[in-house]
Design an enzyme around this catalytic site. Sequence first.
Site, PDB file in Angstrom:
ATOM      1  N   GLY A  18       0.900  -1.362   0.151  1.00 20.41           N
ATOM      2  CA  GLY A  18      -0.103   0.060  -0.012  1.00 20.41           C
ATOM      3  C   GLY A  18       0.802   1.156   0.009  1.00 20.41           C
ATOM      4  O   GLY A  18       2.037   1.261  -0.610  1.00 20.41           O
ATOM      5  N   TYR A 151     -12.908   4.125  12.990  1.00 18.47           N
ATOM      6  CA  TYR A 151     -11.519   4.490  12.236  1.00 18.47           C
ATOM      7  C   TYR A 151     -11.686   6.083  12.350  1.00 18.47           C
ATOM      8  O   TYR A 151     -10.639   6.548  12.422  1.00 18.47           O
ATOM      9  CB  TYR A 151     -12.111   4.087  10.569  1.00 18.47           C
ATOM     10  N   ASP A 185      -6.496   2.804  -3.903  1.00 16.96           N
ATOM     11  CA  ASP A 185      -6.708   1.310  -4.178  1.00 16.96           C
ATOM     12  C   ASP A 185      -5.326   0.579  -3.700  1.00 16.96           C
ATOM     13  O   ASP A 185      -4.303   0.688  -4.193  1.00 16.96           O
ATOM     14  CB  ASP A 185      -6.497   1.179  -5.625  1.00 16.96           C
ATOM     15  N   THR A 186      -5.690  -0.066  -2.390  1.00 17.91           N
ATOM     16  CA  THR A 186      -4.578  -0.895  -1.911  1.00 17.91           C
ATOM     17  C   THR A 186      -4.871  -2.106  -1.608  1.00 17.91           C
ATOM     18  O   THR A 186      -6.257  -2.537  -1.415  1.00 17.91           O
ATOM     19  CB  THR A 186      -3.979  -0.035  -0.481  1.00 17.91           C
ATOM     20  N   SER A 188      -5.310  -3.705   1.137  1.00 20.50           N
ATOM     21  CA  SER A 188      -6.664  -3.756   2.132  1.00 20.50           C
ATOM     22  C   SER A 188      -8.029  -3.189   1.682  1.00 20.50           C
ATOM     23  O   SER A 188      -9.179  -3.617   2.104  1.00 20.50           O
ATOM     24  CB  SER A 188      -6.337  -3.174   3.356  1.00 20.50           C
TER      25      SER A 188
HETATM   26  P1  NAD Z   1      -2.674  -1.740   3.358  1.00 21.30           P
HETATM   27  O1  NAD Z   1      -3.889  -1.386   4.745  1.00 21.30           O
HETATM   28  O2  NAD Z   1      -3.080  -2.380   2.523  1.00 21.30           O
HETATM   29  O3  NAD Z   1      -1.429  -2.410   4.324  1.00 21.30           O
HETATM   30  C1  NAD Z   1      -1.159  -2.229   5.580  1.00 21.30           C
HETATM   31  C2  NAD Z   1      -0.056  -2.545   6.013  1.00 21.30           C
HETATM   32  O4  NAD Z   1       0.033  -2.408   7.337  1.00 21.30           O
HETATM   33  C3  NAD Z   1       0.356  -4.074   5.652  1.00 21.30           C
HETATM   34  O5  NAD Z   1       1.672  -4.328   5.012  1.00 21.30           O
HETATM   35  C4  NAD Z   1       0.406  -4.772   7.125  1.00 21.30           C
HETATM   36  O6  NAD Z   1       1.148  -5.900   7.198  1.00 21.30           O
HETATM   37  C5  NAD Z   1       0.797  -3.651   7.833  1.00 21.30           C
HETATM   38  N1  NAD Z   1       0.267  -3.452   9.203  1.00 21.30           N
HETATM   39  C6  NAD Z   1      -0.871  -3.678   9.758  1.00 21.30           C
HETATM   40  N2  NAD Z   1      -0.843  -3.800  10.766  1.00 21.30           N
HETATM   41  C7  NAD Z   1       0.458  -3.859  11.460  1.00 21.30           C
HETATM   42  C8  NAD Z   1       1.259  -3.686  12.551  1.00 21.30           C
HETATM   43  N3  NAD Z   1       0.527  -3.663  13.840  1.00 21.30           N
HETATM   44  N4  NAD Z   1       2.204  -3.265  12.821  1.00 21.30           N
HETATM   45  C9  NAD Z   1       3.049  -3.079  11.675  1.00 21.30           C
HETATM   46  N5  NAD Z   1       2.463  -3.141  10.351  1.00 21.30           N
HETATM   47  C10 NAD Z   1       1.237  -3.354  10.262  1.00 21.30           C
HETATM   48  O7  NAD Z   1      -2.228  -0.313   3.119  1.00 21.30           O
HETATM   49  P2  NAD Z   1      -2.952   1.213   2.910  1.00 21.30           P
HETATM   50  O8  NAD Z   1      -4.287   0.853   2.566  1.00 21.30           O
HETATM   51  O9  NAD Z   1      -1.937   2.104   2.001  1.00 21.30           O
HETATM   52  O10 NAD Z   1      -3.062   1.708   4.450  1.00 21.30           O
HETATM   53  C11 NAD Z   1      -1.989   2.485   4.925  1.00 21.30           C
HETATM   54  C12 NAD Z   1      -2.538   3.453   6.045  1.00 21.30           C
HETATM   55  O11 NAD Z   1      -3.288   4.429   5.073  1.00 21.30           O
HETATM   56  C13 NAD Z   1      -3.373   3.140   7.116  1.00 21.30           C
HETATM   57  O12 NAD Z   1      -2.996   3.666   8.310  1.00 21.30           O
HETATM   58  C14 NAD Z   1      -4.821   3.458   6.459  1.00 21.30           C
HETATM   59  O13 NAD Z   1      -5.850   3.672   7.558  1.00 21.30           O
HETATM   60  C15 NAD Z   1      -4.451   4.661   5.847  1.00 21.30           C
HETATM   61  N6  NAD Z   1      -5.474   5.034   4.670  1.00 21.30           N
HETATM   62  C16 NAD Z   1      -5.860   4.304   3.884  1.00 21.30           C
HETATM   63  C17 NAD Z   1      -6.796   4.738   2.859  1.00 21.30           C
HETATM   64  C18 NAD Z   1      -7.064   3.954   1.756  1.00 21.30           C
HETATM   65  O14 NAD Z   1      -8.199   3.916   1.093  1.00 21.30           O
HETATM   66  N7  NAD Z   1      -6.452   2.711   1.440  1.00 21.30           N
HETATM   67  C19 NAD Z   1      -7.256   5.820   3.159  1.00 21.30           C
HETATM   68  C20 NAD Z   1      -6.693   6.744   3.804  1.00 21.30           C
HETATM   69  C21 NAD Z   1      -5.959   6.382   4.904  1.00 21.30           C
END
Ligand code: NAD
Length: 249
Positions: A18, A151, A185-186, A188
């Site tokens: 991500g 969240y 788009d990731t 998760s």
């Molecule tokens: P993702 O959720 O696909 O991947 C998350 C990563 O975090 C994985 O590699 C996982 O192994 C790691 N992870 C999970 N729990 C962990 C822990 N306890 N310790 C260490 N690593 C851990 O990636 P993403 O969607 O890019 O999300 C990353 C961040 O961006 C998060 O904080 C999420 O809340 C935030 N975010 C996501 C979106 C979205 O639409 N995808 C939008 C806004 C914010």
Amino acid sequence: MAGRLSGKRIMITAAGQGMGRAAALACAAEGAEVLATDRDPGLLSDLSASGLTTAQLDVTDADAVARVGAGAGDLDGLFNCAGVVVNGDILDCTQADWDTSFAINIHAMFHVTRAVLPGMLRQADRTGAASIVNMASMASSVKGFVNRCAYGTTKAAVIGLTKSVAADFVQRGLRANALCPGTVDTPSLRERIAGAPDPAQAERDFVARQPMGRLAVVDDIAPMVVYLLSDESRFMTGQAVLVDGGVTI
Ligand code: NAD
């Protein structure tokens, strides 16, 4: 030509996939020495093959945070990216969902920041600059979204923590900003879509709330991380920076 982050040492949590992964690669491409960490070491193996330093780190493990933080030395930059999305309104949200959301999204950020901040302040004393980027979201104190109770609550807390650190250390040269992406788009997000009762409709719904008519890709977001960690953003601190494709126009 020197990269925009040349000479900087930056630690990133949740760099396995991500936005954390995209940011790790973008920072390395701009000349930073990157310590890429994730709970799942399997996701880090090709990053180490690409020359990044990697370490397994579950940000909810206080002992591991202290150990990796101490080993990281005096950092120029920290990207607290780790976070989890739990679905549901306040009535759906179980105590376990609530606790997990707080543990990963905000308590861990408190512990990781405390572990590396003394070194970052030493580095700021030497160089005049250090920068923290905390992953928040547009779903936070910025805007309410359905089914994002735990969240949105925790991501609002991320913005509060960020402003607190920014206020306390602005005169030492340390900056802190919160990053608030739209829907990206990731892996998760794909899991959340696949887990919906009607995945095709769920994807259409995510896209429909983005005025630009598409989801973000990770490379729409990583350049903002580079900017906030670089000296180009030297007059910015304590901000909640939206990269949301126009959701909050
Ligand atoms: P993702 O959720 O696909 O991947 C998350 C990563 O975090 C994985 O590699 C996982 O192994 C790691 N992870 C999970 N729990 C962990 C822990 N306890 N310790 C260490 N690593 C851990 O990636 P993403 O969607 O890019 O999300 C990353 C961040 O961006 C998060 O904080 C999420 O809340 C935030 N975010 C996501 C979106 C979205 O639409 N995808 C939008 C806004 C914010």
